[in-house]
Design a protein around this motif. Sequence first.
Motif, PDB file in Angstrom:
ATOM      1  N   TYR A  11      74.337  66.552  39.157  1.00  0.00           N
ATOM      2  CA  TYR A  11      74.880  66.370  40.571  1.00  0.00           C
ATOM      3  C   TYR A  11      75.444  65.076  40.781  1.00  0.00           C
ATOM      4  N   HIS A  13      77.140  62.285  43.813  1.00  0.00           N
ATOM      5  CA  HIS A  13      77.519  62.116  45.125  1.00  0.00           C
ATOM      6  C   HIS A  13      77.897  60.536  45.351  1.00  0.00           C
ATOM      7  N   GLN A 206      65.517  55.792  45.339  1.00  0.00           N
ATOM      8  CA  GLN A 206      64.467  56.313  46.223  1.00  0.00           C
ATOM      9  C   GLN A 206      63.697  56.988  45.222  1.00  0.00           C
ATOM     10  N   ARG A 221      58.637  75.913  39.821  1.00  0.00           N
ATOM     11  CA  ARG A 221      60.277  75.881  40.444  1.00  0.00           C
ATOM     12  C   ARG A 221      60.857  76.061  38.903  1.00  0.00           C
ATOM     13  N   GLU A 225      65.872  74.639  40.816  1.00  0.00           N
ATOM     14  CA  GLU A 225      65.158  74.143  41.981  1.00  0.00           C
ATOM     15  C   GLU A 225      64.426  72.690  41.748  1.00  0.00           C
ATOM     16  N   ASN A 228      67.431  70.276  42.390  1.00  0.00           N
ATOM     17  CA  ASN A 228      67.512  70.488  43.721  1.00  0.00           C
ATOM     18  C   ASN A 228      66.458  69.370  44.590  1.00  0.00           C
ATOM     19  N   ALA A 229      65.453  69.497  43.973  1.00  0.00           N
ATOM     20  CA  ALA A 229      64.097  68.709  44.576  1.00  0.00           C
ATOM     21  C   ALA A 229      64.461  67.043  44.260  1.00  0.00           C
ATOM     22  N   GLU A 231      67.418  65.805  43.572  1.00  0.00           N
ATOM     23  CA  GLU A 231      68.673  65.372  44.333  1.00  0.00           C
ATOM     24  C   GLU A 231      68.462  65.130  45.977  1.00  0.00           C
ATOM     25  N   ALA A 232      67.347  66.050  46.407  1.00  0.00           N
ATOM     26  CA  ALA A 232      67.172  65.866  47.852  1.00  0.00           C
ATOM     27  C   ALA A 232      66.191  64.649  48.076  1.00  0.00           C
ATOM     28  N   VAL A 233      65.534  63.875  47.105  1.00  0.00           N
ATOM     29  CA  VAL A 233      65.023  62.691  47.398  1.00  0.00           C
ATOM     30  C   VAL A 233      65.819  61.584  47.786  1.00  0.00           C
ATOM     31  N   LYS A 235      69.177  62.016  49.090  1.00  0.00           N
ATOM     32  CA  LYS A 235      70.293  62.807  49.953  1.00  0.00           C
ATOM     33  C   LYS A 235      70.199  61.991  51.284  1.00  0.00           C
ATOM     34  N   ASP A 236      71.586  61.618  51.591  1.00  0.00           N
ATOM     35  CA  ASP A 236      71.395  60.970  52.975  1.00  0.00           C
ATOM     36  C   ASP A 236      70.905  59.563  53.347  1.00  0.00           C
TER      37      ASP A 236
END
Length: 340
Positions: A11, A13, A206, A221, A225, A228-229, A231-233, A235-236
Motif C-alpha cells: 500500500y 498513501h 504509529q 487473518r 487482512e 489491512n490491519a 495499514e489501518a494503524v 490511517k488518517d
Amino acid sequence: MKISIRQPLSYTHQGKKDNQEDRIYPSVTDVTSRNRFFILCDGMGGHENGEVASSTVCEALGDFFTTCQPEDGIATEEFFNQALSSAYDALDKKDTGALRKMGTTLACIYLHRKGCLAAHIGDSRIYQIRPGKGLIYQSSDHSLVNELLKIGEITPEEAQNYPQKNVITRAMQPNQERRCKAEIHQLTDIQSGDYFFLCCDGVLEQLTNDKLYSILSDKNRSDKEKLNAIEAVGKDVTKDNYTAYLIPVDKVILEDPEEKEDDENVVIATMDVVITTTTEEDQKEHEEPQNKVELLPSSSPVKHKRTNKWKIGIGIGIVLIILILLAVLWLVINTFQVVQ
C-alpha cells in the motif's frame, strides 16, 4: 534453496504531506508471486524533487535486475553494487543543479538460490518476521537518532520524540563526491511462513515492532487482512507519506543436503532496537523481561558456531602419529643399548 512466495501485497498513501515522494518496484498492479526482488524508496522531504529521486532509483534498479541475471542464480554483494552504481548514474543525469540536492532512501530485498540479499540506505526499514518466534532480522537505520542510541547519548524513550528524529546519515543523492554505500546482509535462515516487510519511516510513526509482530502472528487473518490491519494503524493520523510491502514466504526447499548444516553465514539478528512482548512462559524460556528494549551492536551479525567433524579427525590422527614416533624412538634407544 528454492524460495516460493505467495502474492506480495503493498500500500502507499500520501498522508498529510503536499505530495507523494514514496515509490515501490514492482508497482502494486504489476507485482506477482513470481517476482524475485522488491524495492522501496522514500524521497527526501524538504528537498527539491524528492519524488524524482525515489522514482529514478526504483526504475533504474528494477531495469538492471530485470535485464541482468545474477551468476548461478546467486545475488552477491558485487552484483547488487553493480545495480546500485547504475542507479546512481541514472540519478546523476536527473540532477537539476539545485543547491539542495534531491535524494532518496532505499530498502531492497532480492530472493535468490542462497537466500535473500537485504540492502538499505537511510531509514527505510527491512524486517524478516517469523510468526510465533519473533524478529529474525531488522535493518539498522542510518539516522542521527540511531547513532545517538548506539553511543548511549539518548534513551529509547527519548528517541521517540527526539527533535531531529528525521535526520538521516545516509541517502542516495546525485553527483556527490562520495556515493553512500548500501548496508548489505545475506539472510539464509529463511523458513516457510516467514514474512519480509519493507516500509518507509512514515509507517513507523504509529507502527511499533510489537504491533507488527502481533498482526503478522495472527493465525486467524489472511495475508491481505494482515496488511489491512497494518495499514489501518497509520490511517488518517500519519503526517508523512507511508508506504509498505509485505512478502509472504510460502515454501523453502533446500537443494543441497549440506546447505542446512552451513550455519556460518546464517544471520540471526542485526537489530539495533528490539521491542518484544512475550508471554510468561516465553519469558522463562528466553530469560527476557517483558517489553524490554535491548540494544544490540549491528556491525557484525550474530552467527551460529559449529564443531566440524573433520577437525576432530585430524586432531586424533596427529595424536596417533606422535604416539607411533615415540614408540619407534623408544625401540631405537633400547636396540642401541643392547648393541653396546
